[in-house]
Design a protein around this motif. Structure first.
Motif, PDB file in Angstrom:
ATOM      1  N   SER A   1      41.311  49.340  -8.188  1.00  0.00           N
ATOM      2  CA  SER A   1      40.293  49.924  -7.316  1.00  0.00           C
ATOM      3  C   SER A   1      39.243  50.693  -8.097  1.00  0.00           C
ATOM      4  O   SER A   1      38.146  50.937  -7.588  1.00  0.00           O
ATOM      5  N   PHE A   2      39.571  51.093  -9.327  1.00  0.00           N
ATOM      6  CA  PHE A   2      38.632  51.839 -10.168  1.00  0.00           C
ATOM      7  C   PHE A   2      37.910  50.921 -11.150  1.00  0.00           C
ATOM      8  O   PHE A   2      37.278  51.410 -12.090  1.00  0.00           O
ATOM      9  N   GLY A   3      38.019  49.626 -10.955  1.00  0.00           N
ATOM     10  CA  GLY A   3      37.281  48.688 -11.781  1.00  0.00           C
ATOM     11  C   GLY A   3      37.974  48.261 -13.050  1.00  0.00           C
ATOM     12  O   GLY A   3      37.383  47.551 -13.868  1.00  0.00           O
ATOM     13  N   VAL A   4      39.209  48.676 -13.247  1.00  0.00           N
ATOM     14  CA  VAL A   4      39.959  48.243 -14.432  1.00  0.00           C
ATOM     15  C   VAL A   4      40.393  46.792 -14.228  1.00  0.00           C
ATOM     16  O   VAL A   4      40.921  46.432 -13.170  1.00  0.00           O
ATOM     17  N   SER A   5      40.180  45.955 -15.206  1.00  0.00           N
ATOM     18  CA  SER A   5      40.507  44.534 -15.074  1.00  0.00           C
ATOM     19  C   SER A   5      42.007  44.302 -15.182  1.00  0.00           C
ATOM     20  O   SER A   5      42.753  45.120 -15.742  1.00  0.00           O
ATOM     21  N   VAL A   6      42.458  43.173 -14.655  1.00  0.00           N
ATOM     22  CA  VAL A   6      43.859  42.790 -14.771  1.00  0.00           C
ATOM     23  C   VAL A   6      44.259  42.684 -16.241  1.00  0.00           C
ATOM     24  O   VAL A   6      45.335  43.133 -16.643  1.00  0.00           O
ATOM     25  N   GLY A   7      43.378  42.109 -17.065  1.00  0.00           N
ATOM     26  CA  GLY A   7      43.677  41.980 -18.492  1.00  0.00           C
ATOM     27  C   GLY A   7      43.884  43.313 -19.169  1.00  0.00           C
ATOM     28  O   GLY A   7      44.800  43.471 -19.983  1.00  0.00           O
ATOM     29  N   ALA A   8      43.047  44.309 -18.838  1.00  0.00           N
ATOM     30  CA  ALA A   8      43.180  45.635 -19.440  1.00  0.00           C
ATOM     31  C   ALA A   8      44.481  46.303 -19.010  1.00  0.00           C
ATOM     32  O   ALA A   8      45.141  46.984 -19.806  1.00  0.00           O
ATOM     33  N   ILE A   9      44.865  46.099 -17.755  1.00  0.00           N
ATOM     34  CA  ILE A   9      46.114  46.694 -17.269  1.00  0.00           C
ATOM     35  C   ILE A   9      47.316  46.047 -17.950  1.00  0.00           C
ATOM     36  O   ILE A   9      48.265  46.738 -18.358  1.00  0.00           O
ATOM     37  N   LEU A  10      47.294  44.727 -18.100  1.00  0.00           N
ATOM     38  CA  LEU A  10      48.405  44.046 -18.758  1.00  0.00           C
ATOM     39  C   LEU A  10      48.493  44.414 -20.235  1.00  0.00           C
ATOM     40  O   LEU A  10      49.592  44.523 -20.793  1.00  0.00           O
ATOM     41  N   ASP A  11      47.343  44.615 -20.880  1.00  0.00           N
ATOM     42  CA  ASP A  11      47.362  45.100 -22.264  1.00  0.00           C
ATOM     43  C   ASP A  11      48.021  46.475 -22.335  1.00  0.00           C
ATOM     44  O   ASP A  11      48.820  46.756 -23.241  1.00  0.00           O
ATOM     45  N   PHE A  12      47.683  47.340 -21.380  1.00  0.00           N
ATOM     46  CA  PHE A  12      48.264  48.683 -21.324  1.00  0.00           C
ATOM     47  C   PHE A  12      49.787  48.620 -21.188  1.00  0.00           C
ATOM     48  O   PHE A  12      50.518  49.323 -21.906  1.00  0.00           O
ATOM     49  N   THR A  13      50.285  47.787 -20.286  1.00  0.00           N
ATOM     50  CA  THR A  13      51.729  47.704 -20.095  1.00  0.00           C
ATOM     51  C   THR A  13      52.429  47.098 -21.307  1.00  0.00           C
ATOM     52  O   THR A  13      53.565  47.474 -21.627  1.00  0.00           O
ATOM     53  N   LEU A  14      51.765  46.173 -21.994  1.00  0.00           N
ATOM     54  CA  LEU A  14      52.362  45.613 -23.214  1.00  0.00           C
ATOM     55  C   LEU A  14      52.492  46.676 -24.294  1.00  0.00           C
ATOM     56  O   LEU A  14      53.514  46.752 -24.987  1.00  0.00           O
ATOM     57  N   TYR A  15      51.465  47.500 -24.467  1.00  0.00           N
ATOM     58  CA  TYR A  15      51.538  48.593 -25.439  1.00  0.00           C
ATOM     59  C   TYR A  15      52.637  49.584 -25.048  1.00  0.00           C
ATOM     60  O   TYR A  15      53.403  50.059 -25.906  1.00  0.00           O
ATOM     61  N   CYS A  16      52.715  49.907 -23.746  1.00  0.00           N
ATOM     62  CA  CYS A  16      53.753  50.826 -23.292  1.00  0.00           C
ATOM     63  C   CYS A  16      55.135  50.240 -23.512  1.00  0.00           C
ATOM     64  O   CYS A  16      56.060  50.932 -23.944  1.00  0.00           O
ATOM     65  N   GLN A  17      55.291  48.945 -23.238  1.00  0.00           N
ATOM     66  CA  GLN A  17      56.587  48.295 -23.419  1.00  0.00           C
ATOM     67  C   GLN A  17      57.001  48.278 -24.885  1.00  0.00           C
ATOM     68  O   GLN A  17      58.175  48.496 -25.215  1.00  0.00           O
ATOM     69  N   ALA A  18      56.042  48.041 -25.767  1.00  0.00           N
ATOM     70  CA  ALA A  18      56.354  48.031 -27.197  1.00  0.00           C
ATOM     71  C   ALA A  18      56.821  49.404 -27.659  1.00  0.00           C
ATOM     72  O   ALA A  18      57.752  49.519 -28.473  1.00  0.00           O
TER      73      ALA A  18
END
Length: 269
Positions: free
Chosen positions: A154-171
């Motif tokens: 809703s704040f304009g963050v793309s799906v790709g940016a969110i998935l990158d964020f979760t990958l970094y968090c998971q690592a």
């Protein structure tokens, strides 16, 4: 904390798996009760918890936590719980002149091309032990909880940016620190045209996680005695396919929830 759910997932505060990425999703139902369960579960387990509350206030989670037998206020005072209150902190982020992603976890609110580096740095600082003998060293493996990640769209963050964020968090959380992640996302109706939104995000996260809990309303419609159904998918570490799937009906109470294997409740045939 819900004992019946612990039995389904074969997990207790005294004995639970580490390095798990648990995805909670819902459609035509509210899966928030699973976030409250995992929050109370990991606090009871003595874990260091970083909670990104993007849709509700701290007082809301605290009130539910009290009914489940945990004090979020005490956990935060002791340093066991780090809570980011998105609703409250977003105003300061919008008005703040310093938009550096290194210093502001909610900097995506002001960025023309929203990125989540600042939010990741906040998570990383919150869960890493300092190693200088402070109280953080007494906590168990760190845990990241997010309610709910899909609000970032809703704040304009793309799906790709969110998935990158979760990958970094998971690592960081699961691989490096041997901790866990629990993330809630919302889904659109199955026939909705949503190639760049909620359903795409949910599908991407399903490929990253190793345990998926999907909550839906009953296909037959409203039922007073059963509030919905929960589909559970397990995947062994290192496997690319989910190798176990079960469906349960559930009813949420004021201080807990009841679960029934599908077909065993007389309320739903």
């Amino acid at each position: 904390m819900f004992p019946e759910l612990n039995s389904i997932l074969d997990s207790t505060p005294d004995s639970y798996k580490s390095s798990d990425f648990i995805l909670v999703s819902d459609r035509r139902a509210d899966a928030s009760f699973l976030i409250h369960h995992h929050l109370s579960f990991y606090l009871r387990a003595g874990c260091k918890v970083c909670f990104l509350g993007l849709v509700q206030s701290f007082s809301h989670y605290s009130a539910v936590g009290q009914r489940l037998g945990v004090s979020l206020a005490q956990a935060r005072e002791k340093g066991q719980l780090v809570f980011l209150e998105g609703l409250k902190d977003s105003i300061g982020a919008i008005l703040q002149e310093d938009t550096s992603q290194e210093t502001q976890p909610l900097s995506y609110l002001r960025s023309p091309g929203p990125r989540l580096e600042g939010l990741f740095r906040f998570v990383e600082r919150s869960v890493r032990q300092s190693g200088d003998g402070d109280a953080n060293e007494s906590w168990g493996p760190p845990v990241l909880l997010i309610d709910d990640l899909s609000v970032l769209l809703s704040f304009g963050v793309s799906v790709g940016a969110i998935l990158d964020f979760t990958l970094y968090c998971q690592a960081t959380m699961c691989s490096e620190l041997q901790g866990n992640m629990v993330i809630l996302v919302r889904c659109e109706e199955e026939d909705a045209d949503d190639e760049e939104g909620l359903n795409l995000l949910q599908r991407g996260l399903v490929h990253q996680c190793n345990l998926a809990l999907h909550v839906e309303g009953l296909p037959t419609g409203y039922c007073r005695d059963i509030h919905g159904q929960m589909e559970v998918w397990w995947r062994q570490r290192g496997e690319t396919m989910y190798n176990q799937r079960k469906i349960f009906h559930f009813k949420v109470h004021d201080k807990g929830a009841s679960f029934f294997a599908r077909g065993t409740s007389s309320a739903v045939l």
